[in-house]
Design a protein around this motif. Structure first.
Motif, PDB file in Angstrom:
ATOM      1  N   PRO A  58      11.672  14.606   9.968  1.00 40.68           N
ATOM      2  CA  PRO A  58      11.399  15.442  10.945  1.00 40.68           C
ATOM      3  C   PRO A  58       9.985  15.160  11.561  1.00 40.68           C
ATOM      4  CG  PRO A  58      12.410  16.456   8.978  1.00 40.68           C
ATOM      5  CD  PRO A  58      12.104  15.026   8.690  1.00 40.68           C
ATOM      6  N   ARG A  59       9.802  15.208  12.918  1.00 40.73           N
ATOM      7  CA  ARG A  59       8.781  14.909  13.637  1.00 40.73           C
ATOM      8  C   ARG A  59       7.322  15.466  13.086  1.00 40.73           C
ATOM      9  NH1 ARG A  59       9.892  15.874  19.159  1.00 40.73           N
ATOM     10  NH2 ARG A  59      10.240  13.895  19.801  1.00 40.73           N
ATOM     11  N   GLU A  60       7.563  16.663  12.504  1.00 40.49           N
ATOM     12  CA  GLU A  60       6.347  17.320  11.949  1.00 40.49           C
ATOM     13  C   GLU A  60       5.755  16.460  10.514  1.00 40.49           C
ATOM     14  OE1 GLU A  60       9.069  18.928  12.273  1.00 40.49           O
ATOM     15  OE2 GLU A  60       9.769  20.035  10.262  1.00 40.49           O
ATOM     16  N   GLN A  61       6.631  15.856  10.067  1.00 38.02           N
ATOM     17  CA  GLN A  61       6.195  14.973   8.726  1.00 38.02           C
ATOM     18  C   GLN A  61       5.999  13.412   9.099  1.00 38.02           C
ATOM     19  OE1 GLN A  61       9.609  15.415   6.066  1.00 38.02           O
ATOM     20  NE2 GLN A  61       9.577  17.706   6.355  1.00 38.02           N
ATOM     21  N   LEU A  62       6.267  13.265  10.200  1.00 36.09           N
ATOM     22  CA  LEU A  62       6.409  11.485  10.795  1.00 36.09           C
ATOM     23  C   LEU A  62       4.900  11.104  10.290  1.00 36.09           C
ATOM     24  CD1 LEU A  62       7.555   9.396  12.213  1.00 36.09           C
ATOM     25  CD2 LEU A  62       7.032  10.073  14.317  1.00 36.09           C
ATOM     26  N   ARG A  63       3.724  11.531  10.803  1.00 34.39           N
ATOM     27  CA  ARG A  63       2.405  11.139  10.658  1.00 34.39           C
ATOM     28  C   ARG A  63       2.039  10.906   8.993  1.00 34.39           C
ATOM     29  NH1 ARG A  63      -2.813  10.055  14.000  1.00 34.39           N
ATOM     30  NH2 ARG A  63      -4.119   9.671  12.286  1.00 34.39           N
ATOM     31  N   ALA A  64       2.536  11.883   8.142  1.00 35.88           N
ATOM     32  CA  ALA A  64       2.134  11.953   6.903  1.00 35.88           C
ATOM     33  C   ALA A  64       2.968  10.826   6.218  1.00 35.88           C
ATOM     34  CB  ALA A  64       2.657  13.238   6.305  1.00 35.88           C
ATOM     35  N   ARG A  65       4.247  10.707   6.363  1.00 43.79           N
ATOM     36  CA  ARG A  65       5.188   9.829   5.977  1.00 43.79           C
ATOM     37  C   ARG A  65       4.521   8.265   6.232  1.00 43.79           C
ATOM     38  NH1 ARG A  65       6.923   6.959   3.148  1.00 43.79           N
ATOM     39  NH2 ARG A  65       8.922   6.542   2.308  1.00 43.79           N
ATOM     40  N   VAL A  66       4.234   8.268   7.430  1.00 41.96           N
ATOM     41  CA  VAL A  66       3.557   6.820   7.516  1.00 41.96           C
ATOM     42  C   VAL A  66       2.453   6.540   6.924  1.00 41.96           C
ATOM     43  CG1 VAL A  66       2.730   5.221   9.529  1.00 41.96           C
ATOM     44  CG2 VAL A  66       4.888   6.698   9.927  1.00 41.96           C
ATOM     45  N   ARG A  67       1.633   7.396   6.892  1.00 41.33           N
ATOM     46  CA  ARG A  67       0.408   7.364   6.090  1.00 41.33           C
ATOM     47  C   ARG A  67       0.780   6.977   4.709  1.00 41.33           C
ATOM     48  NH1 ARG A  67      -5.145   6.590   6.410  1.00 41.33           N
ATOM     49  NH2 ARG A  67      -4.911   5.452   4.426  1.00 41.33           N
ATOM     50  N   ALA A  68       1.636   7.718   4.161  1.00 44.09           N
ATOM     51  CA  ALA A  68       2.150   7.439   2.588  1.00 44.09           C
ATOM     52  C   ALA A  68       2.482   5.881   2.505  1.00 44.09           C
ATOM     53  CB  ALA A  68       3.178   8.447   2.269  1.00 44.09           C
ATOM     54  N   LEU A  69       3.208   5.475   3.438  1.00 40.69           N
ATOM     55  CA  LEU A  69       3.942   4.155   3.503  1.00 40.69           C
ATOM     56  C   LEU A  69       2.462   3.048   3.743  1.00 40.69           C
ATOM     57  CD1 LEU A  69       6.213   2.135   3.608  1.00 40.69           C
ATOM     58  CD2 LEU A  69       6.486   2.526   6.102  1.00 40.69           C
ATOM     59  N   ALA A  70       1.780   3.454   4.516  1.00 39.75           N
ATOM     60  CA  ALA A  70       0.415   2.607   4.770  1.00 39.75           C
ATOM     61  C   ALA A  70      -0.408   2.488   3.442  1.00 39.75           C
ATOM     62  CB  ALA A  70      -0.340   3.008   6.026  1.00 39.75           C
ATOM     63  N   ASP A  71      -0.682   3.619   2.703  1.00 41.57           N
ATOM     64  CA  ASP A  71      -1.035   3.757   1.464  1.00 41.57           C
ATOM     65  C   ASP A  71      -0.472   2.924   0.298  1.00 41.57           C
ATOM     66  OD1 ASP A  71      -3.203   5.382   2.511  1.00 41.57           O
ATOM     67  OD2 ASP A  71      -2.273   7.284   1.776  1.00 41.57           O
ATOM     68  N   THR A  72       0.743   2.878   0.399  1.00 48.14           N
ATOM     69  CA  THR A  72       1.751   1.716  -0.532  1.00 48.14           C
ATOM     70  C   THR A  72       1.049   0.369  -0.249  1.00 48.14           C
ATOM     71  OG1 THR A  72       3.290   3.493  -0.763  1.00 48.14           O
ATOM     72  CG2 THR A  72       3.748   1.127  -1.253  1.00 48.14           C
ATOM     73  N   LEU A  73       1.116  -0.030   0.989  1.00 51.16           N
ATOM     74  CA  LEU A  73       0.603  -1.238   1.414  1.00 51.16           C
ATOM     75  C   LEU A  73      -0.562  -1.588   1.192  1.00 51.16           C
ATOM     76  CD1 LEU A  73       2.560  -1.336   5.044  1.00 51.16           C
ATOM     77  CD2 LEU A  73       3.403  -2.492   2.702  1.00 51.16           C
ATOM     78  N   LEU A  74      -1.435  -0.587   1.334  1.00 51.08           N
ATOM     79  CA  LEU A  74      -3.167  -0.851   0.881  1.00 51.08           C
ATOM     80  C   LEU A  74      -3.287  -1.321  -0.313  1.00 51.08           C
ATOM     81  CD1 LEU A  74      -4.617   2.128   3.289  1.00 51.08           C
ATOM     82  CD2 LEU A  74      -4.785  -0.436   3.603  1.00 51.08           C
ATOM     83  N   GLU A  75      -2.569  -0.836  -1.233  1.00 57.25           N
ATOM     84  CA  GLU A  75      -2.492  -0.965  -2.822  1.00 57.25           C
ATOM     85  C   GLU A  75      -2.318  -2.471  -3.156  1.00 57.25           C
ATOM     86  OE1 GLU A  75       0.196   1.321  -4.637  1.00 57.25           O
ATOM     87  OE2 GLU A  75      -0.808   3.284  -4.295  1.00 57.25           O
ATOM     88  N   LYS A  76      -1.528  -3.392  -2.186  1.00 59.16           N
ATOM     89  CA  LYS A  76      -1.020  -4.647  -2.400  1.00 59.16           C
ATOM     90  C   LYS A  76      -2.234  -5.613  -2.148  1.00 59.16           C
ATOM     91  CE  LYS A  76       2.929  -2.577  -3.186  1.00 59.16           C
ATOM     92  NZ  LYS A  76       3.346  -1.873  -4.359  1.00 59.16           N
ATOM     93  N   ASN A  77      -1.961  -6.997  -2.531  1.00 60.17           N
ATOM     94  CA  ASN A  77      -2.926  -7.758  -2.246  1.00 60.17           C
ATOM     95  C   ASN A  77      -2.566  -8.404  -0.736  1.00 60.17           C
ATOM     96  OD1 ASN A  77      -3.893 -10.819  -1.553  1.00 60.17           O
ATOM     97  ND2 ASN A  77      -3.847 -11.135  -3.591  1.00 60.17           N
ATOM     98  N   PRO A  78      -3.564  -8.207   0.287  1.00 56.44           N
ATOM     99  CA  PRO A  78      -3.406  -8.436   1.704  1.00 56.44           C
ATOM    100  C   PRO A  78      -2.953  -9.839   2.140  1.00 56.44           C
ATOM    101  CG  PRO A  78      -5.391  -8.156   1.210  1.00 56.44           C
ATOM    102  CD  PRO A  78      -4.872  -7.728   0.031  1.00 56.44           C
ATOM    103  N   LEU A  79      -3.317 -10.899   1.209  1.00 55.43           N
ATOM    104  CA  LEU A  79      -2.890 -12.233   1.650  1.00 55.43           C
ATOM    105  C   LEU A  79      -1.650 -12.502   1.228  1.00 55.43           C
ATOM    106  CD1 LEU A  79      -6.322 -14.123   0.623  1.00 55.43           C
ATOM    107  CD2 LEU A  79      -5.453 -14.016   2.872  1.00 55.43           C
ATOM    108  N   THR A  80      -1.132 -11.657  -0.118  1.00 56.80           N
ATOM    109  CA  THR A  80       0.129 -11.913  -0.269  1.00 56.80           C
ATOM    110  C   THR A  80       1.072 -11.304   0.477  1.00 56.80           C
ATOM    111  OG1 THR A  80      -0.670 -11.650  -2.565  1.00 56.80           O
ATOM    112  CG2 THR A  80       1.826 -11.621  -2.272  1.00 56.80           C
TER     113      THR A  80
END
Ligand code: ACO
Length: 283
Positions: free
Chosen positions: A199-221
């Motif tokens: 739902p649109r009202e959850q969109l930014r928070a869901r994308v933020r959570a996805l980005a946070d998952t990626l931020l935990e990973k090794n960026p070069l990998t």
């Protein structure tokens, strides 16, 4: 490998047509012509080259999110400025405008950092190209997508036809190419055109959570992994196998943090995490 492409037109890369907001590792890049439903005109295309160059070198951007201002992701190419006014200047102007738009989409496709398309609203025609260029995509349930080219008498160019061939089944792609009907974010997720919709009202928070998952990973990998996928899709089996060995070995060389060794050590020796369930702690 980075594909570099500079603006070919003399369009003024007006800074206001794209905004950037930095927030804890995420650069929120917003196509910002809400009055024109964020249609991509030459100024916006030129500006996106500069934005991608800036963000590639900016540590505040570890993940790039591409979205649109107001009620639109993007209404596709600007029919007035990108098509009619450019065509009035002759075919060289047309080629230059094409190089600018295709160029920033290609640049985005091979961007150094992970990219997420956040489809907040209208997404038409040419907008499927930056949508595809992003590694991942999350849509609002309410977003409306359309391959509307047929409605005004052209075929989906700007590689939109190829994008649809790569992302959708033949039946679905031809249906939407030939009817020009719209579909919503839920349908886009069902067809795997986007990873998920919320739902649109959850969109930014869901994308933020996805980005946070990626931020935990090794960026070069992450960079090596996403490029490897995009390359091997086009390779025969044995070439892909060989390419992946070489790509991993080049990553071993590039990663001065020796992430791979750290990952093994923290699991086998330190017993501080489980690789099956999450990422190792980066120093
Ligand atoms: N190119 C140029 N101008 C556009 C575009 C576009 N792609 N999309 C919207 N605009 C402009 C309109 O001309 C209008 O300008 P004005 O205020 O100066 O008159 C303004 O944006 C608002 O547009 P409306 O149509 O009034 O907005 P509404 O919210 O009612 O509808 C919608 C939104 C459905 C997105 C509609 O604007 C539309 O159909 N746009 C075109 C979508 C499209 O087919 N794009 C081309 C795809 S093909 C390709 O990209 C190659």
């Amino acid at each position: 490998m980075t594909t570099q492409s500079k603006p070919a037109t003399d369009a003024t890369p007006d800074a206001d047509v794209v905004t950037i907001e930095y927030d804890n590792g995420v650069a929120w890049v917003t196509l910002n012509r809400p009055d024109k439903r964020n249609a991509m005109n030459p100024a916006l295309n030129a500006r996106m080259h500069a934005v991608l160059d800036e963000l590639e070198a900016d540590d505040r951007c570890q993940v790039l999110v591409l979205t649109g201002a107001g009620e639109s992701f993007s209404a596709g190419m600007d029919l007035k400025e990108y098509f009619r006014e450019t065509e009035a200047k002759g075919h060289i102007a047309v080629r230059r405008a094409q190089r600018d738009s295709y160029g920033w989409w290609r640049r985005l496709r091979w961007f150094e950092k992970p990219t997420i398309a956040m489809v907040n609203g209208w997404c038409f025609g040419g907008a499927f190209s930056p949508l595809f260029a992003c590694d991942l995509a999350v849509a609002a349930d309410e977003a409306q997508f359309g391959v509307s080219e047929i409605n005004w008498g052209i075929i989906p160019g700007g590689n939109v036809t190829k994008v649809l061939a790569d992302l959708m089944t033949q039946r679905e792609a031809l249906y939407y190419i030939m009817t020009g009907e719209t579909f919503d974010g839920r349908k886009a997720a069902e067809m795997k055109l986007v990873n998920l919709s919320v739902p649109r009202e959850q969109l930014r928070a869901r994308v933020r959570a996805l980005a946070d998952t990626l931020l935990e990973k090794n960026p070069l990998t992450l960079k090596a992994a996403k490029d490897a996928f995009k390359r091997v899709v086009e390779m025969p089996f044995d070439a892909a196998e060989d390419y992946l060995v070489v790509r991993q070995e080049s990553l071993n060389f590039l990663d001065k943090t020796e992430g791979r060794k750290q990952g093994i050590k923290q699991f086998i020796d330190d017993k501080t995490y489980r690789p099956g369930l999450g990422a190792y702690k980066r120093g």
